[in-house]
Design a protein around this motif. Structure first.
Motif, mmCIF file in Angstrom:
data_model
loop_
_atom_site.group_PDB
_atom_site.id
_atom_site.type_symbol
_atom_site.label_atom_id
_atom_site.label_comp_id
_atom_site.label_asym_id
_atom_site.label_seq_id
_atom_site.Cartn_x
_atom_site.Cartn_y
_atom_site.Cartn_z
ATOM 1 N N VAL A 67 61.542 56.458 83.263
ATOM 2 C CA VAL A 67 62.124 55.304 83.967
ATOM 3 C C VAL A 67 61.411 55.096 85.302
ATOM 4 N N ILE A 68 61.150 56.179 86.014
ATOM 5 C CA ILE A 68 60.425 56.074 87.285
ATOM 6 C C ILE A 68 59.046 55.471 87.048
ATOM 7 N N ALA A 69 58.369 55.891 85.989
ATOM 8 C CA ALA A 69 57.034 55.370 85.686
ATOM 9 C C ALA A 69 57.070 53.856 85.506
ATOM 10 N N VAL A 70 58.058 53.359 84.788
ATOM 11 C CA VAL A 70 58.188 51.912 84.573
ATOM 12 C C VAL A 70 58.475 51.201 85.896
ATOM 13 N N GLU A 71 59.373 51.774 86.703
ATOM 14 C CA GLU A 71 59.736 51.136 87.974
ATOM 15 C C GLU A 71 58.566 51.114 88.953
ATOM 16 N N ALA A 73 55.389 51.215 88.144
ATOM 17 C CA ALA A 73 54.377 50.314 87.585
ATOM 18 C C ALA A 73 54.716 48.862 87.894
ATOM 19 N N ALA A 74 55.990 48.554 88.084
ATOM 20 C CA ALA A 74 56.417 47.188 88.408
ATOM 21 C C ALA A 74 56.473 46.940 89.919
ATOM 22 N N ASP A 75 56.249 47.946 90.717
ATOM 23 C CA ASP A 75 56.312 47.850 92.175
ATOM 24 C C ASP A 75 55.003 47.237 92.680
ATOM 25 N N ALA A 76 55.072 46.026 93.205
ATOM 26 C CA ALA A 76 53.870 45.304 93.638
ATOM 27 C C ALA A 76 53.095 46.071 94.705
ATOM 28 N N ALA A 77 53.783 46.719 95.622
ATOM 29 C CA ALA A 77 53.096 47.460 96.682
ATOM 30 C C ALA A 77 52.351 48.658 96.110
ATOM 31 N N VAL A 78 52.951 49.343 95.159
ATOM 32 C CA VAL A 78 52.291 50.483 94.519
ATOM 33 C C VAL A 78 51.040 50.005 93.789
ATOM 34 N N GLN A 79 51.156 48.905 93.081
ATOM 35 C CA GLN A 79 50.014 48.397 92.323
ATOM 36 C C GLN A 79 48.883 47.912 93.229
ATOM 37 N N ALA A 80 49.197 47.403 94.401
ATOM 38 C CA ALA A 80 48.174 46.895 95.314
ATOM 39 C C ALA A 80 47.560 47.991 96.177
ATOM 40 N N ALA A 81 48.206 49.140 96.256
ATOM 41 C CA ALA A 81 47.747 50.211 97.140
ATOM 42 C C ALA A 81 46.564 50.963 96.542
ATOM 43 N N ILE A 108 54.490 60.773 85.249
ATOM 44 C CA ILE A 108 54.636 59.484 85.945
ATOM 45 C C ILE A 108 53.284 58.889 86.316
ATOM 46 N N ALA A 109 52.447 59.666 86.964
ATOM 47 C CA ALA A 109 51.175 59.152 87.492
ATOM 48 C C ALA A 109 50.268 58.505 86.443
ATOM 49 N N PRO A 110 50.160 59.040 85.231
ATOM 50 C CA PRO A 110 49.249 58.406 84.270
ATOM 51 C C PRO A 110 49.562 56.933 83.985
ATOM 52 N N SER A 111 50.801 56.532 84.112
ATOM 53 C CA SER A 111 51.157 55.142 83.822
ATOM 54 C C SER A 111 50.832 54.202 84.990
ATOM 55 N N LEU A 112 50.396 54.727 86.110
ATOM 56 C CA LEU A 112 50.130 53.898 87.283
ATOM 57 C C LEU A 112 48.676 53.459 87.385
#
Length: 113
Positions: A67-71, A73-81, A108-112
């Motif tokens: 669930v954390i991995a999905v959340e 992955a949907a976090d715009a700041a995480v994706q842009a960092a 978790i990390a592999p899905s990011l």
């Protein structure tokens, strides 16, 4: 917005950007006992006082690793960092934190990417 503003100002150097997230995967009975109830409160942004002023604290990611991995992955700041700084509580010792960090790295990390 930060990167766009730098480009508009004529800065051709691209700085690295990092974000910080508090991540507590619930991986066993012990982590559920320590953090399961906390997830109900800490899963939302909070306000408090820091250095005499009002401060906003981002939510904590406390639930099962998938669930954390999905959340995240949907976090715009995480994706842009360029870098995600993961914070975990240090009061429970090295062995406990090693288990938490292993779950973050493996589950978790592999899905990011």
């Amino acid at each position: 917005m930060f990167r766009d503003a730098r480009a508009e100002a004529g800065d051709d150097w691209q700085p690295r950007v990092w974000v910080s997230r508090s991540v507590l995967p619930l991986i066993d009975d012990e982590t559920r006992r320590y953090f399961g109830l906390r997830a109900q409160v800490d899963s939302k942004n909070q306000f408090g006082h820091l250095d005499g002023g009002l401060a906003r604290f981002g939510r904590s990611f406390i639930c099962e690793p998938d669930v954390i991995a999905v959340e995240l992955a949907a976090d715009a700041a995480v994706q842009a960092a360029d870098t995600v700084l993961v914070t975990v509580p240090n009061q429970l010792g090295v062995e406990f934190n090693a288990r938490i960090l292993e779950a973050i790295v493996m589950d978790i990390a592999p899905s990011l990417n």
